[in-house]
Design an enzyme around this catalytic site. Structure first.
Site, PDB file in Angstrom:
ATOM      1  N   HIS A  54       0.825  -1.196   0.000  1.00  8.18           N
ATOM      2  CA  HIS A  54       0.000   0.000   0.000  1.00  8.18           C
ATOM      3  C   HIS A  54       0.864   1.253   0.000  1.00  8.18           C
ATOM      4  O   HIS A  54       0.416   2.331   0.375  1.00  8.18           O
ATOM      5  CB  HIS A  54      -0.969   0.000   1.173  1.00  8.18           C
TER       6      HIS A  54
HETATM    7  S1  FES Z   1       1.966  -0.596   3.105  1.00  6.08           S
HETATM    8 FE1  FES Z   1       0.301  -1.877   3.630  1.00  6.08          FE
HETATM    9  S2  FES Z   1       1.384  -3.609   4.322  1.00  6.08           S
HETATM   10 FE2  FES Z   1       2.987  -2.272   3.885  1.00  6.08          FE
END
Ligand code: FES
Ligand code: HEM
Lengths: 186, 422
Positions: free
Chosen positions: A151
């Site tokens: 993410h």
């Molecule tokens: S940014 Fe969501 S798990 Fe690493």
């Protein structure tokens, strides 16, 4: 039918304070509820880590083959642990950023035992992916540390979160240097 | 009621049947629920998807129980046991592909079923509890499908399990202990796989239980219908059997045709190739995506920059459905008579598809922006638009009875007759 009519009459007769019977109902109900909760606990607790899982596993790692600037991953308790032999530039950058705008403020000094060796659990504090950056060819994010592709979290050369949805820095496991070239994790 | 009840079928006079029925009124019950059960006569094909969902639940349970006879819930053997099912077990490939794609077909049926409800206002009084039970079924299905997806222990299984269980770490203080408790360790590992298998076996039967309650609630006030007004009398209804059993069976044939086409010609179309790589706890695949039916919710999670609020918004996007009967302030059920709601319904449907598309893409650049707008619209639809529409929208005139639009002006004498008696 007749019986319940009598009970009702008796209940009504005593007004708002309640009757002995009400008290008995509530007391019995409360006992039952507490008893059920206590009986349930072993079942819930059985799902917590068992003794064999808890038995603190530890791994020893020989650091002799590691080059300056090299990063390796070792498995500990089923998780990846990052070992980073940092270059002087990386250390300088990490220390310079102590005063940067950090979502989870921590100095670089608080995160290492020896500045050259950064040892962290390689699990993104967002939702648990393994950040990229261990291989020289991996993307390392905007701060030269690690980048989590799941993410989009960016970590710096001290493993501190700088940008993205992760709330915390990469955690530091318990570890000890056994001698100059050997470390025990856990 | 006596008017609508069909005559008892001849077999009910069989002495054996009578003997049993006197002791366990199973035949009377079946006759009542299937044959006598009066159903609005104007149901269209969108009313097929409830029974389709029910049949898919049975398909999942039957195929799952057979799979479980060959599957090994252990981190060292799970992946290979599934490969053995695919290569060595007689018809194993077929049963696994049925189970794998059956999950998708189940969700397709249920999502259409839910959007049917949204369009025709099926959640309105007196069917609020029926609606709640449906949402509970949806939540249980999501949990079941998630748990099942972990079982083959491929890369997506492992990392999906990691990301989803980590959602609970968003809650302050109790978060981390909960995650450790879910895992039974310090990462997704053998204890996790074992309990996931146990729960994956259990939850479908819990769903069966909730489905029974769903049907009890349904039969209490009967089915809704496309015009959304109550049935006024026997001339508006027909017995469920044989009229709707036949219509449902025809729909089932079409549905199974699609299902079979996927199973036999594109069994991995909806899956992720990464799940044919054995789980590796030290390496995350570059791009993690859940199964398609969870993508819109995943998009909502990722479109919000804060971890806790993202998690709350994701759960909130489903829980908001519980209060939908009160958010929608319009007294008119069917969108047929709500010209403005009808537009917003289609916008909402498009919004959900957009969210699904965003969920399948990385959260960067335009995707992130579109994802945020779509998330905002999702909540705006429920929290602002629906309550206001009830006040501002001017519904079209409702027909006076179900028979009226069906028979184009209620001209048919034959249909109107029983009403005069009733
Ligand atoms: S940014 Fe969501 S798990 Fe690493
Ligand atoms: C609500 C009903 C169910 C749903 C939605 C569901 C969903 C799933 C999904 C999505 C998978 C992963 C398939 C794959 O990618 O390989 C799976 C696997 C599995 N399920 Fe189910 N399932 C259901 C019911 C059941 C039941 C009742 C059983 C009985 C024990 C069962 C046993 C299994 C087994 C053994 C596997 C692992 C084998 C495999 O991966 O193919 N399932 N399930």
């Amino acid at each position: 039918m007749a019986q319940s009519a009598v009970t009702h009459a008796a209940g009504g007769g005593h007004g708002a304070e309640g009757t002995r019977r009400d008290f008995l109902y509530i007391a019995a109900g409360a006992f039952g509820a507490v008893g059920t909760a206590l009986a349930l606990w072993p079942f819930i607790n059985s799902m917590n880590p068992s003794a064999d899982v808890l038995a603190l596993s530890s791994v020893e790692v020989d650091l002799t083959p590691m080059q300056l600037g090299q990063r390796i991953t070792v498995a500990w308790r089923g998780k990846p642990v990052f070992i980073d032999r940092r270059t002087p530039e990386q250390i300088a950058r990490a220390q310079a950023d102590n005063t940067a705008d950090l979502p989870d403020p921590q100095t670089d000094k608080a995160r290492v035992k020896k500045p050259e060796w950064l040892i962290m659990v390689g699990v993104c504090t967002h939702l648990g992916c393994v950040p990229l950056g261990q291989k020289a060819t991996d993307p390392r994010g905007d701060f030269g540390g690690w980048f989590c592709p799941c993410h989009g979290s960016h970590y710096d050369t001290s493993g501190r979160i700088r940008k993205g949805p992760a709330p915390k820095n990469l955690p530091i496991p318990e570890y000890a240097f056994l001698d100059d070239n050997k470390v025990r994790i856990g | 009621m006596a008017n609508t009840s069909a005559p008892k079928p001849a077999f009910m006079n069989n002495p054996m049947v009578k003997w049993i029925d006197y002791r366990l009124p199973i035949f009377t019950f079946m006759h009542h629920e299937l044959h006598e059960y009066p159903t609005p006569k104007n149901l269209n094909y969108w009313w097929n998807f409830g029974s389709l969902a029910g049949i898919m639940l049975v398909v999942m349970i039957v195929s799952g129980i057979v799979l479980a006879m060959h599957y090994t819930p252990h981190v060292d053997f799970a992946f290979n046991s599934v490969e053995r099912i695919m290569r060595d077990v007689n018809s194993g490939w077929l049963i696994r592909y049925i189970h794998m794609n059956g999950g998708s077909m189940f969700f397709i049926a249920v999502y259409i079923h839910i959007f049917r409800g949204l369009y025709y206002g099926s959640y309105k009084a007196p069917r609020e509890v029926l609606w709640w039970l449906g949402i509970i079924i949806l939540l249980l299905m999501m949990a079941t499908a998630f748990l099942g997806y972990v079982l083959p222990w491929g890369q997506m299984s492992y990392w999906g399990a990691t990301v989803i269980t980590n959602l609970f770490s968003a809650f302050p203080l109790i978060g981390d202990p909960i995650v450790t408790w879910l895992w039974g360790g310090f990462s997704v590992d053998n204890p996790t796989l074992n309990r996931f298998f146990s729960l994956h076996y259990l939850l479908p039967f819990v769903i069966v239980g909730v489905v029974v309650l769903h049907l009890v609630a349904l039969h209490t006030h009967g089915s809704g219908n496309p015009v959304g007004i109550d049935t006024k009398g026997p001339q508006d209804k027909i017995p469920f059997h044989p009229y709707y059993t036949v219509k449902d069976l025809f729909g089932l044939g079409v549905f199974f045709l699609v299902f079979a086409a996927i199973v036999f010609f594109a069994p991995n179309m909806l899956g992720e190739p990464d799940n044919y790589i054995p789980a590796n706890p030290l390496q995350t695949p570059p791009h993690i995506v859940p199964e398609w039916y969870l993508l819109p919710f995943y998009a909502i999670l990722r479109s919000i920059p804060s971890k806790l609020i993202g998690v709350l918004a994701m759960f909130g996007s489903i829980f908001i459905l519980f209060i939908l009967p009160w958010l929608d302030t319009s007294r008119v059920r069917s969108a047929r008579f709500r010209p403005i709601y009808r537009i917003f319904f289609w916008l909402f449907l498009i919004d959900c598809v957009v969210l699904g598309w965003i969920g399948a893409n990385p959260p960067e650049g335009y995707f992130l922006l579109i994802g945020r707008l779509a998330t905002a619209w999702y909540f705006l639809h429920f929290l602002i638009i629906l309550p206001l529409l009830g006040w501002f929208e001017r519904p079209l005139p409702l027909p006076t009875s179900i028979s009226e639009p069906v028979l184009k002006g209620g001209g048919s004498v034959a249909a109107a007759k029983p009403m005069e008696k009733a």
